[in-house]
Design an enzyme around this catalytic site. Structure first.
Site, PDB file in Angstrom:
ATOM      1  N   HIS A   1       0.907  -1.357   0.072  1.00  0.00           N
ATOM      2  CA  HIS A   1       0.040  -0.159   0.060  1.00  0.00           C
ATOM      3  C   HIS A   1       0.915   1.335  -0.076  1.00  0.00           C
ATOM      4  CE1 HIS A   1      -3.083   2.760   1.084  1.00  0.00           C
ATOM      5  NE2 HIS A   1      -2.202   3.203   1.945  1.00  0.00           N
ATOM      6  N   GLU A   2       1.906   1.237   0.725  1.00  0.00           N
ATOM      7  CA  GLU A   2       2.756   2.338   1.040  1.00  0.00           C
ATOM      8  C   GLU A   2       3.417   2.727  -0.554  1.00  0.00           C
ATOM      9  OE1 GLU A   2       2.849   4.238   3.612  1.00  0.00           O
ATOM     10  OE2 GLU A   2       1.714   3.190   4.562  1.00  0.00           O
ATOM     11  N   THR A   3       3.538   1.695  -1.247  1.00  0.00           N
ATOM     12  CA  THR A   3       4.395   1.913  -2.442  1.00  0.00           C
ATOM     13  C   THR A   3       3.791   1.496  -3.671  1.00  0.00           C
ATOM     14  OG1 THR A   3       5.088  -0.518  -2.276  1.00  0.00           O
ATOM     15  CG2 THR A   3       6.536   1.208  -1.314  1.00  0.00           C
TER      16      THR A   3
ATOM     17  N   ARG B   1      -5.327  -1.274   2.030  1.00  0.00           N
ATOM     18  CA  ARG B   1      -4.496  -2.182   2.767  1.00  0.00           C
ATOM     19  C   ARG B   1      -5.161  -3.519   3.068  1.00  0.00           C
ATOM     20  NH1 ARG B   1      -0.560   1.221   5.431  1.00  0.00           N
ATOM     21  NH2 ARG B   1      -1.377   3.307   5.274  1.00  0.00           N
TER      22      ARG B   1
END
Length: 326
Positions: free
Chosen positions: A139-141, A288
């Site tokens: 999710h962060e990337t 997520r």
């Protein structure tokens, strides 16, 4: 009469520290700037390294799985390269900034350097931790979108560093002073940010990230290690993501009152609860969860319960109505 309940080994260790004075400082945890113990040893609540229940018990700060290796050959025995590639199917797409950077071998090397990661509990628990870690960092990337080829959850690990012209993310501190000309913006799988995170992360993995923050975007093993450091390290009042997903975290009465119950949703709260949690349904939390479910399916494990944090207070929000005015 009040009796001391500390165990004899820890009392002896504290006594040696007193006798040695400045030459014998605490070795790990919050007492040592977030440092991890060498060789995968547990860090006790007092900041000492060891492998017995005094160190690895419920009050352990980090690497609480001890030094027993996981059965079957480490993390590579739980996730094959083909499954890893299927999870992160489009990470090497031509449009992805991180093309060619995040390799299976780098992940395995970094993961095996953190004793306790994917080695606590039964096989399903260990696989579930891998799924949770890769899901949150995906999710962060992510480079995905709703109608992306193979769906939005096949595009994790597309980005390597924060886009645009990010600020330096420098908050001057005595312990982690910023290096001249260096910026501490988001890099790597967890998008580690700020000097006060780069400093202890570097100390824990044995690399000077204060003076060399770009290493998180140029060395894939270091990059994965920074994300795993964040994953494995509790930052009070938050537990570690590792302890939550492996069932080692027991919520307090305050946690329960805040809706924070064991499950994947608390990990989202740990990572970005102040922005994403306690506000009802939102797309970021759902994203997520989408990654997590897909990865659990690929690894053949169940999801567990309490996947979202829609109704959880963040760890930074008190359940005490007087706190805001105190």
């Amino acid at each position: 009469m009040v009796y001391c309940t500390a165990s004899l080994p820890l009392l002896l260790l504290l006594l040696v520290g007193l006798l040695a004075g400045e030459a014998f400082a605490e070795q790990c945890g919050r007492q040592a700037g977030g440092a991890l113990c060498p060789g995968g040893l547990c860090c006790s609540q007092f900041g000492w390294c060891g492998s017995t229940s005094d160190y690895c018990g419920p009050t352990c700060q980090s690497q609480c799985g001890g030094v027993t290796p996981s059965p079957g050959g480490g993390v590579a025995s739980l996730i094959s390269q083909s499954v890893f590639n299927q999870m992160l199917k489009h990470r090497n797409d031509a449009a992805c900034q991180a093309k060619g950077f995040y390799t299976y071998n780098a992940f395995i090397a970094a993961a095996n350097s953190f004793n306790g990661f994917a080695s606590v509990g039964d096989t399903a628990t260990r696989k579930r931790e891998i799924a949770a870690f890769l899901a949150q960092t995906s999710h962060e990337t992510t480079g995905g979108w709703a109608t992306a080829p193979d769906g939005p959850y096949a595009w994790g690990y597309c980005f390597l560093k924060e886009q645009g012209n990010p600020p330096d993310y420098c908050v001057p501190t005595a312990q982690w002073p910023c290096a001249p000309g260096k910026k501490y913006y988001g890099r790597g799988p967890i998008q580690i940010s700020y000097n006060y995170n780069y400093g202890p992360a570097g100390r824990a993995i044995g690399y000077d990230l204060i003076n060399n923050p770009d290493a998180v975007a140029t060395d894939p093993v270091i990059s994965f290690k920074t994300a795993l450091w964040f994953w494995m390290t509790p930052q009070s009042p938050k537990p570690s993501c590792h302890n939550v997903i492996t069932g080692r975290w027991t919520p307090s009465a305050a946690d329960r009152a805040a809706g924070r119950l064991p499950g994947y949703g608390v990990i989202t709260n740990i990572i970005n609860g102040g922005i994403e949690c306690g506000k009802g349904f939102n797309d970021k939390v759902a994203d997520r969860i989408g990654f997590y479910k897909r990865y659990c399916d690929l690894l053949g494990v169940s999801y567990g319960s309490n996947l979202d944090c829609y109704n959880q207070r963040s760890f930074g929000v008190s359940t005490n109505p007087l706190a805001a005015s105190s």
